[in-house]
Every structure is written in structure tokens, then in C-alpha cells.
Scaffold this motif. Structure first.
Motif, PDB file in Angstrom:
ATOM      1  N   GLN A  42      61.153 137.065 -41.418  1.00  0.00           N
ATOM      2  CA  GLN A  42      60.440 136.467 -40.290  1.00  0.00           C
ATOM      3  C   GLN A  42      60.474 134.938 -40.316  1.00  0.00           C
ATOM      4  OE1 GLN A  42      59.668 138.261 -37.904  1.00  0.00           O
ATOM      5  NE2 GLN A  42      59.334 140.319 -38.691  1.00  0.00           N
ATOM      6  N   ALA A  43      60.760 134.347 -41.477  1.00  0.00           N
ATOM      7  CA  ALA A  43      60.828 132.883 -41.589  1.00  0.00           C
ATOM      8  C   ALA A  43      61.389 132.550 -42.961  1.00  0.00           C
ATOM      9  CB  ALA A  43      59.446 132.242 -41.415  1.00  0.00           C
ATOM     10  N   GLU A  44      61.870 131.331 -43.094  1.00  0.00           N
ATOM     11  CA  GLU A  44      62.241 130.839 -44.418  1.00  0.00           C
ATOM     12  C   GLU A  44      61.886 129.361 -44.512  1.00  0.00           C
ATOM     13  OE1 GLU A  44      66.459 131.025 -45.317  1.00  0.00           O
ATOM     14  OE2 GLU A  44      66.796 129.096 -44.350  1.00  0.00           O
ATOM     15  N   TRP A  45      61.684 128.902 -45.742  1.00  0.00           N
ATOM     16  CA  TRP A  45      61.420 127.483 -45.949  1.00  0.00           C
ATOM     17  C   TRP A  45      61.942 127.072 -47.324  1.00  0.00           C
ATOM     18  CZ3 TRP A  45      57.752 131.273 -46.169  1.00  0.00           C
ATOM     19  CH2 TRP A  45      56.972 131.378 -47.301  1.00  0.00           C
ATOM     20  N   VAL A  46      62.198 125.798 -47.465  1.00  0.00           N
ATOM     21  CA  VAL A  46      62.656 125.227 -48.729  1.00  0.00           C
ATOM     22  C   VAL A  46      61.543 124.343 -49.271  1.00  0.00           C
ATOM     23  CG1 VAL A  46      64.372 123.737 -49.815  1.00  0.00           C
ATOM     24  CG2 VAL A  46      65.057 125.303 -47.986  1.00  0.00           C
ATOM     25  N   TYR A  47      61.252 124.531 -50.559  1.00  0.00           N
ATOM     26  CA  TYR A  47      60.133 123.804 -51.166  1.00  0.00           C
ATOM     27  C   TYR A  47      60.586 123.146 -52.470  1.00  0.00           C
ATOM     28  CZ  TYR A  47      55.338 122.840 -52.641  1.00  0.00           C
ATOM     29  OH  TYR A  47      54.167 122.220 -53.020  1.00  0.00           O
ATOM     30  N   PRO A  48      60.277 121.853 -52.662  1.00  0.00           N
ATOM     31  CA  PRO A  48      60.668 121.171 -53.905  1.00  0.00           C
ATOM     32  C   PRO A  48      59.893 121.717 -55.103  1.00  0.00           C
ATOM     33  CG  PRO A  48      59.266 119.752 -52.576  1.00  0.00           C
ATOM     34  CD  PRO A  48      59.571 120.953 -51.729  1.00  0.00           C
ATOM     35  N   ILE A  49      60.587 121.858 -56.218  1.00  0.00           N
ATOM     36  CA  ILE A  49      59.997 122.455 -57.407  1.00  0.00           C
ATOM     37  C   ILE A  49      59.987 121.435 -58.551  1.00  0.00           C
ATOM     38  CG2 ILE A  49      60.213 124.272 -59.139  1.00  0.00           C
ATOM     39  CD1 ILE A  49      59.507 125.328 -56.350  1.00  0.00           C
ATOM     40  N   THR A  50      58.792 121.180 -59.075  1.00  0.00           N
ATOM     41  CA  THR A  50      58.626 120.301 -60.232  1.00  0.00           C
ATOM     42  C   THR A  50      58.111 121.129 -61.403  1.00  0.00           C
ATOM     43  OG1 THR A  50      58.146 118.380 -58.842  1.00  0.00           O
ATOM     44  CG2 THR A  50      57.455 118.268 -61.149  1.00  0.00           C
ATOM     45  N   MET A  51      58.897 121.208 -62.459  1.00  0.00           N
ATOM     46  CA  MET A  51      58.536 122.017 -63.617  1.00  0.00           C
ATOM     47  C   MET A  51      57.740 121.207 -64.644  1.00  0.00           C
ATOM     48  SD  MET A  51      59.510 125.094 -63.234  1.00  0.00           S
ATOM     49  CE  MET A  51      60.641 126.086 -62.237  1.00  0.00           C
ATOM     50  N   ASN A  52      56.788 121.897 -65.258  1.00  0.00           N
ATOM     51  CA  ASN A  52      55.944 121.276 -66.281  1.00  0.00           C
ATOM     52  C   ASN A  52      55.883 122.169 -67.508  1.00  0.00           C
ATOM     53  OD1 ASN A  52      54.492 119.014 -64.540  1.00  0.00           O
ATOM     54  ND2 ASN A  52      54.501 120.897 -63.329  1.00  0.00           N
ATOM     55  N   LEU A  53      55.823 121.538 -68.684  1.00  0.00           N
ATOM     56  CA  LEU A  53      55.598 122.264 -69.929  1.00  0.00           C
ATOM     57  C   LEU A  53      54.106 122.211 -70.221  1.00  0.00           C
ATOM     58  CD1 LEU A  53      57.076 123.639 -72.370  1.00  0.00           C
ATOM     59  CD2 LEU A  53      56.813 121.437 -73.547  1.00  0.00           C
ATOM     60  N   MET A  54      53.514 123.378 -70.469  1.00  0.00           N
ATOM     61  CA  MET A  54      52.053 123.432 -70.658  1.00  0.00           C
ATOM     62  C   MET A  54      51.707 124.280 -71.871  1.00  0.00           C
ATOM     63  SD  MET A  54      51.330 125.917 -67.380  1.00  0.00           S
ATOM     64  CE  MET A  54      52.675 125.191 -66.447  1.00  0.00           C
ATOM     65  N   GLY A  55      50.589 123.937 -72.499  1.00  0.00           N
ATOM     66  CA  GLY A  55      50.139 124.680 -73.670  1.00  0.00           C
ATOM     67  C   GLY A  55      48.938 123.989 -74.280  1.00  0.00           C
ATOM     68  N   ARG A  56      48.829 124.060 -75.585  1.00  0.00           N
ATOM     69  CA  ARG A  56      47.769 123.374 -76.294  1.00  0.00           C
ATOM     70  C   ARG A  56      48.295 122.044 -76.807  1.00  0.00           C
ATOM     71  NH1 ARG A  56      43.721 125.754 -73.945  1.00  0.00           N
ATOM     72  NH2 ARG A  56      43.790 128.029 -74.187  1.00  0.00           N
ATOM     73  N   ALA A  57      47.489 120.991 -76.707  1.00  0.00           N
ATOM     74  CA  ALA A  57      47.925 119.659 -77.104  1.00  0.00           C
ATOM     75  C   ALA A  57      48.428 119.654 -78.547  1.00  0.00           C
ATOM     76  CB  ALA A  57      46.769 118.671 -76.944  1.00  0.00           C
ATOM     77  N   GLY A  58      49.546 118.970 -78.757  1.00  0.00           N
ATOM     78  CA  GLY A  58      50.145 118.898 -80.083  1.00  0.00           C
ATOM     79  C   GLY A  58      51.583 118.448 -79.963  1.00  0.00           C
ATOM     80  N   PRO A  59      52.242 118.200 -81.092  1.00  0.00           N
ATOM     81  CA  PRO A  59      53.632 117.747 -81.053  1.00  0.00           C
ATOM     82  C   PRO A  59      54.576 118.825 -80.523  1.00  0.00           C
ATOM     83  CG  PRO A  59      52.957 118.251 -83.296  1.00  0.00           C
ATOM     84  CD  PRO A  59      51.725 118.327 -82.468  1.00  0.00           C
TER      85      PRO A  59
END
Length: 278
Positions: free
Chosen positions: A77-94
């Protein structure tokens, strides 16, 4: 009010749908698996479903294409293009302490260079969605060395720290989403008319696909995408997904499709709809 099924919560599907739908009255129905999205619409538990179908870096999401062909008869019924920004997430640490990174296979593929150079010690673990990866990291909080890749909203939803931002391999990363369902959605916004077709050749013989493409060329119909997928009948037998830069009602289209069918091809219209950019 429209009921919209999608992967979620905290996914790019949800983020992009909220952006696309704007002021349209809707309620989102999050699902853990893409199969549940399709099944919710087929069963009438949702009016429409949001399907990520193609990514700038990873190409088509073959599993989702196959659902549209083999398992459901839901028009686009429709389509769209959306920009994707990836992030690394978890518990703070090295970062050096991370031993597993959980996310959807397509998301992991969009971040190959980051994983290779910044997290060479970590194993990439595919899960059903980016949101599921974040949920599992939260659930397994007592285990050290876990991280997920996904949206900033997912990190907020699950109370995770953002360890690195913009980790996608290319700055122009974007995903194409489809809105599928039995009834159209009224949107007061401009878009480009497109038609998606599924063409099956009568037999595999030299020049078969060329004959089909020649019909479009003679009618001066612009094709913006063509992709083959196996029919699951026998090895070497394929469907062809064809996206046409024209509405189905445009004067050349009915004649072109009629001519293609006269060649012995099967033509299925997957949808004639408006395409919306970023």
C-alpha cells in the motif's frame, strides 16, 4: 484508527513508522518476529504491517520477500526510505571487554567494519530483531561482556548505555520499508507512483527474460529494480521481482502486462502505490 503491526518495540521499524505515519490516527502493535507481523494482518488482528525489505548496504531482505510471495497475499500500500543510524549499547565499560554482540543479521551486516576493527574479539550473535538483541542484553545483565546493536530508542527503552554511535559502515545507510495490508492508507503527502510485479517465466530458455524486458523497453516503461528469487519448485527456476516507475493505471502498463502474459509468463501485481523518500 489504524492498527499497525511491526517489529518492536524499540526497533527501526517502529521509529520509521512513527516518522512516516505522522498525524494519521494509528496504534502500533509490536511483534517479536516478522512472521507475527504478517500473520497479524492476515488474521485481521492488524490493519497493516510494516516490513523492512531492502537496505543500502545489505541489499534485499530475502526472507521478507519470500513471505510476500509464498505465504501471504497482502498488497503493498506504500513504501518509504528511512535513514538508519546504528549504535552499540550495553553496560558502561571498555570495548575490549565485550565478547558477544547481539542484533538482527542485517544490522550486524551493516556494521561489519566496526565489528572487525573495534571489536575483533567479540562474536556476532544473530537474533530476531535489533530490539530483541537489546532486550536480551538487559535480561542477561549479570553476564559480563554483552552488547547489542540497534537504535538509540532501543537503548533508552531497555536502560542501556550507548557505548558507540554511528557505527554503520556507510554514512548514507538507509532502509526501505513496505506497508502491506488489504486496504490502503490515506496519506496527505506527496510521493512517486510505483508498481511492484512478480513475473514467472514459462520455461528456462535462452532469451526468455530478455523478451520480458524488451516489452517494457518498447513501451518506454522505466524499471527501477529487478531481482530473482527461487520458486521453490526446482533448482534454477525463478520468480522475478520487478519495480516499475509507473502506476498500474498509466496507459502503457495494461498493454505491456498483456503482452508479457501472451509470452506465456505469469504476472502477479504485488501493489501499485506511492513511494516516499527520506
Amino acid at each position: 484508527m489504524k492498527r499497525i503491526a511491526l517489529l518492536g518495540p524499540g526497533t527501526f521499524s517502529e521509529e520509521s513508522a512513527r516518522h512516516f505515519l505522522g498525524a494519521v490516527p494509528y496504534v502500533l502493535q509490536p511483534c517479536k518476529l516478522i512472521a507475527e507481523v504478517f500473520q497479524a494482518v492476515v488474521a485481521g488482528h492488524a490493519d497493516l504491517g510494516v516490513i523492512p525489505i531492502e537496505n543500502t548496504l545489505e541489499g534485499s531482505v530475502s526472507q521478507h520477500l519470500d513471505w510476500l510471495v509464498h505465504d501471504v497475499a497482502l498488497p503493498i500500500q506504500a513504501e518509504w526510505v528511512y535513514p538508519i543510524t546504528m549504535n552499540l549499547m550495553g553496560r558502561a565499560g571498555p570495548l575490549e571487554s565485550i565478547r558477544e554482540v547481539l542484533s538482527h543479521p542485517v544490522a550486524l551486516g551493516q556494521c561489519r567494519e566496526f565489528l572487525r576493527t573495534r571489536l575483533p574479539q567479540a562474536e556476532a550473535i544473530p537474533v530476531s530483531s535489533t530490539a530483541e538483541g537489546a532486550r536480551l542484553v538487559k535480561q542477561r545483565a549479570s553476564e559480563p561482556g554483552l552488547a547489542a546493536i540497534g537504535s538509540a530508542a532501543s537503548a533508552t527503552l531497555h536502560g542501556l548505555d550507548t557505548l558507540a554511535e554511528h557505527i554503520e559502515d556507510h554514512p548514507d545507510n538507509a532502509t526501505r520499508f513496505l506497508l502491506v495490508g488489504p486496504e490502503p492508507l490515506a496519506l496527505a503527502r506527496p510521493g512517486r507512483a510505483k508498481t511492484s510485479l512478480l513475473v514467472t517465466l514459462p520455461a528456462d530458455f535462452p532469451g526468455a527474460l530478455h523478451q520480458v524486458l524488451s516489452v517494457f523497453a518498447r513501451q518506454r516503461i522505466n524499471l527501477v529494480r529487478i531481482e530473482s528469487r527461487p520458486t521453490r519448485k526446482r533448482l534454477g527456476n525463478y520468480f522475478f521481482f520487478i519495480d516499475v516507475d509507473s502506476p498500474l493505471s498509466a496507459p502503457p502498463m495494461p498493454e505491456a502486462l498483456s503482452e508479457i502474459e501472451s509470452l506465456g509468463c505469469s504476472v502477479r501485481v504485488l501493489g501499485s502505490y506511492l513511494s516516499h523518500g527520506v
